[in-house]
Design a protein around this motif. Structure first.
Motif, PDB file in Angstrom:
ATOM      1  N   LEU A 398       0.824  -1.199   0.000  1.00 22.61           N
ATOM      2  CA  LEU A 398       0.000   0.000   0.000  1.00 22.61           C
ATOM      3  C   LEU A 398       0.864   1.256   0.000  1.00 22.61           C
ATOM      4  O   LEU A 398       1.973   1.259   0.525  1.00 22.61           O
ATOM      5  CB  LEU A 398      -0.921   0.012   1.216  1.00 22.61           C
ATOM      6  N   VAL A 399       0.360   2.307  -0.609  1.00 21.55           N
ATOM      7  CA  VAL A 399       1.092   3.571  -0.647  1.00 21.55           C
ATOM      8  C   VAL A 399       1.145   4.189   0.742  1.00 21.55           C
ATOM      9  O   VAL A 399       2.171   4.728   1.163  1.00 21.55           O
ATOM     10  CB  VAL A 399       0.443   4.549  -1.644  1.00 21.55           C
ATOM     11  N   ASP A 400       0.045   4.102   1.482  1.00 26.81           N
ATOM     12  CA  ASP A 400      -0.046   4.695   2.811  1.00 26.81           C
ATOM     13  C   ASP A 400      -0.108   3.591   3.858  1.00 26.81           C
ATOM     14  O   ASP A 400      -0.454   2.441   3.554  1.00 26.81           O
ATOM     15  CB  ASP A 400      -1.292   5.585   2.905  1.00 26.81           C
ATOM     16  N   ASP A 401       0.235   3.936   5.087  1.00 24.34           N
ATOM     17  CA  ASP A 401       0.113   2.982   6.182  1.00 24.34           C
ATOM     18  C   ASP A 401      -1.358   2.654   6.419  1.00 24.34           C
ATOM     19  O   ASP A 401      -2.253   3.435   6.084  1.00 24.34           O
ATOM     20  CB  ASP A 401       0.713   3.562   7.462  1.00 24.34           C
ATOM     21  N   ALA A 402      -1.592   1.509   7.043  1.00 23.44           N
ATOM     22  CA  ALA A 402      -2.955   1.102   7.371  1.00 23.44           C
ATOM     23  C   ALA A 402      -2.947   0.401   8.725  1.00 23.44           C
ATOM     24  O   ALA A 402      -2.179  -0.553   8.930  1.00 23.44           O
ATOM     25  CB  ALA A 402      -3.522   0.171   6.296  1.00 23.44           C
ATOM     26  N   ALA A 403      -3.793   0.884   9.628  1.00 21.75           N
ATOM     27  CA  ALA A 403      -3.951   0.246  10.947  1.00 21.75           C
ATOM     28  C   ALA A 403      -5.408  -0.175  11.092  1.00 21.75           C
ATOM     29  O   ALA A 403      -6.314   0.536  10.652  1.00 21.75           O
ATOM     30  CB  ALA A 403      -3.558   1.216  12.065  1.00 21.75           C
ATOM     31  N   VAL A 404      -5.626  -1.328  11.721  1.00 21.56           N
ATOM     32  CA  VAL A 404      -6.980  -1.877  11.860  1.00 21.56           C
ATOM     33  C   VAL A 404      -7.132  -2.437  13.279  1.00 21.56           C
ATOM     34  O   VAL A 404      -6.230  -3.081  13.806  1.00 21.56           O
ATOM     35  CB  VAL A 404      -7.241  -2.993  10.837  1.00 21.56           C
ATOM     36  N   VAL A 405      -8.308  -2.165  13.880  1.00 22.74           N
ATOM     37  CA  VAL A 405      -8.658  -2.750  15.185  1.00 22.74           C
ATOM     38  C   VAL A 405     -10.062  -3.341  15.050  1.00 22.74           C
ATOM     39  O   VAL A 405     -10.980  -2.676  14.568  1.00 22.74           O
ATOM     40  CB  VAL A 405      -8.626  -1.693  16.295  1.00 22.74           C
ATOM     41  N   LEU A 406     -10.216  -4.575  15.495  1.00 16.06           N
ATOM     42  CA  LEU A 406     -11.511  -5.252  15.514  1.00 16.06           C
ATOM     43  C   LEU A 406     -11.872  -5.579  16.957  1.00 16.06           C
ATOM     44  O   LEU A 406     -11.091  -6.202  17.681  1.00 16.06           O
ATOM     45  CB  LEU A 406     -11.456  -6.541  14.699  1.00 16.06           C
ATOM     46  N   LEU A 407     -13.059  -5.151  17.386  1.00 13.69           N
ATOM     47  CA  LEU A 407     -13.610  -5.552  18.678  1.00 13.69           C
ATOM     48  C   LEU A 407     -14.894  -6.315  18.429  1.00 13.69           C
ATOM     49  O   LEU A 407     -15.716  -5.895  17.592  1.00 13.69           O
ATOM     50  CB  LEU A 407     -13.907  -4.334  19.562  1.00 13.69           C
ATOM     51  N   GLY A 408     -15.099  -7.416  19.132  1.00 11.87           N
ATOM     52  CA  GLY A 408     -16.300  -8.214  18.942  1.00 11.87           C
ATOM     53  C   GLY A 408     -16.760  -8.874  20.226  1.00 11.87           C
ATOM     54  O   GLY A 408     -15.973  -9.128  21.141  1.00 11.87           O
ATOM     55  N   TRP A 409     -18.056  -9.148  20.252  1.00 17.56           N
ATOM     56  CA  TRP A 409     -18.650  -9.779  21.447  1.00 17.56           C
ATOM     57  C   TRP A 409     -19.644 -10.838  21.036  1.00 17.56           C
ATOM     58  O   TRP A 409     -20.586 -10.568  20.280  1.00 17.56           O
ATOM     59  CB  TRP A 409     -19.346  -8.719  22.311  1.00 17.56           C
ATOM     60  N   GLY A 410     -19.404 -12.068  21.504  1.00 20.68           N
ATOM     61  CA  GLY A 410     -20.343 -13.163  21.294  1.00 20.68           C
ATOM     62  C   GLY A 410     -20.366 -13.691  19.878  1.00 20.68           C
ATOM     63  O   GLY A 410     -21.175 -14.575  19.576  1.00 20.68           O
ATOM     64  N   ALA A 411     -19.562 -13.163  18.955  1.00 17.93           N
ATOM     65  CA  ALA A 411     -19.626 -13.604  17.554  1.00 17.93           C
ATOM     66  C   ALA A 411     -18.867 -14.906  17.369  1.00 17.93           C
ATOM     67  O   ALA A 411     -17.920 -15.196  18.070  1.00 17.93           O
ATOM     68  CB  ALA A 411     -19.043 -12.510  16.675  1.00 17.93           C
TER      69      ALA A 411
END
Length: 411
Positions: A398-411
């Protein structure tokens, strides 16, 4: 056979100065010598030894300083415009390659001083034959290359250590004790492979609330990365100190104002505060891309209370958007590096609609994988899959940085 690159020879067969030649397997030598007889003797020694060279002869140090695109310099310390160790120091200071001192000045002290100053070897004219001169040149060139390799390795190690320090600051381990809450994080550096100004963090408080942050400092480079690390650390400090959630972004903006290198630098951020019962959350938006509530179908979370980016000198604060989270849920927070990725290298960007489609494709794959997987198989990491899929759409890093956060409950 000795190959001398010269403008021509006079009637007595002595070399005259000429351009540097360069061929594979041929050692390019610059001879700095003001005596015609000594210059001729050097050529004969190299010829007798059978060392293939491109030889350039100059009579003064000033001329030599303009002809340093060679493998090795043979330097006399008694020149019309420079004498002694000072001549060697000037040559090395100008970025000379391997230097072998070849001079009529004998004595152990002179040799020690020359080597200590940076010469690869020290030879006395009257004590040199072809074999000794050839061997000294070859060894000098090899030692110089090894020194350059060592310096390059050292620079690489230092850079790796700096990157590791930034990684620890920008990419922390989520501080969450609730093993029923799904927490996944991911990061992809931009095309140059260095960390940028994107950052994230997730912290659980003693009362059971979980706070998550994703942010992006505008711009690219080490200054932005350092600022992102500072803001991330400040955010965790404020959270752990028990700062009310509604005050955190304002205090973070004050840190930004003091730490940024230029007044026009700003930061976008999303902060999510999940209630202890996991049935609701407060969403704070500071000019950042809106998170997704995962489906299927996935959709953007409400945006009625979006606030300005941090560091923008306009009125307005950051009011929370209350999210009622019934039953099982998953929320995906991200930076705009994913949105700005191109589609198959063309002008079209992935954008929010494209990213939603990617997420739903990955979710479908995740469900199929869960249905087909054995009990002891690792679960699919949705964050890593999303990053992988967007990179595939883009056709590379990717040209730019990418940060990802996933929060989940009961899935």
């Amino acid at each position: 056979m000795t190959h001398a690159t010269t403008a021509g020879d006079d009637a007595r067969g002595t070399a005259t100065p000429g351009p540097v030649g360069s061929r594979d397997g041929v050692v390019r030598i610059l001879l700095v010598e003001d005596d015609d007889g000594d210059a001729l003797l050097v050529r004969e020694h190299l010829s007798d030894a059978g060392l293939p060279v491109d030889l350039v002869w100059v009579r003064s140090l000033d001329e030599a300083l303009e002809r340093l695109d060679v493998d090795c310099v043979l330097l006399d310390l008694g020149l019309p415009d420079a004498m002694g160790i000072g001549a060697l120091e000037r040559l090395l200071g100008a970025g000379a390659p391997a230097v072998v001192v070849l001079t009529g000045l004998s004595g152990a002290d002179a040799g020690v001083q020359a080597v200590a100053a940076g010469a690869q070897d020290y030879l006395v004219k009257g004590e040199v034959d072809g074999e000794l001169l050839s061997r000294s040149v070859r060894y000098a060139v090899q030692r110089r290359r090894l020194e350059e390799t060592d310096r390059a390795l050292y620079r690489s190690l230092v850079r790796a250590e700096e990157t590791t320090r930034l990684e620890r600051a920008l990419l922390p381990t989520p501080a969450v004790r609730d093993d029923k809450l799904e927490v996944r994080v991911g990061y992809r550096a931009g095309r140059d492979g260095l960390l940028g100004g994107d950052f994230y963090d997730v912290v659980e408080l003693p009362d059971g609330r979980v706070l998550a942050l994703v942010g992006d400092v505008c711009g690219h480079g080490p200054d932005e990365a350092a600022l992102g690390a500072t803001l991330r650390t400040a955010w965790r400090t404020l959270v752990l100190a028990g700062t009310p959630a509604g005050d955190i972004l304002g205090l973070l903006e004050r840190v930004l104002a003091f730490e940024r290198a230029r007044p026009e630098v700003f930061t976008t951020a999303t902060m999510l505060v999940v209630a202890p019962d996991r049935a609701s959350a407060d969403l704070y938006q500071a000019g950042h891309p809106v998170p997704f509530l995962l489906g299927p179908p996935s959709a953007l979370l409400p945006t009625q209370r979006r606030g300005r980016a941090l560091g923008i000198p306009v009125h307005g604060g950051w009011e929370p958007e209350r999210l009622e989270l019934d039953g099982d849920w998953r929320i995906l927070m991200y930076t705009d590096g994913l949105l700005e990725a191109t589609v198959h290298g063309g002008p079209e960007r992935v954008g929010k609609a494209g990213l939603l489609a990617v997420v739903d494709r990955v979710l479908a794959t995740e469900r199929r994988g869960t249905d087909d997987a054995r009990a002891d198989d690792d679960p699919v990491d949705l964050v890593e899959r999303v990053l992988h899929e967007v990179r595939g759409l883009h056709g590379g890093d990717l040209v730019d940085d990418a940060a990802v956060v996933l929060l989940g409950w009961g899935a």
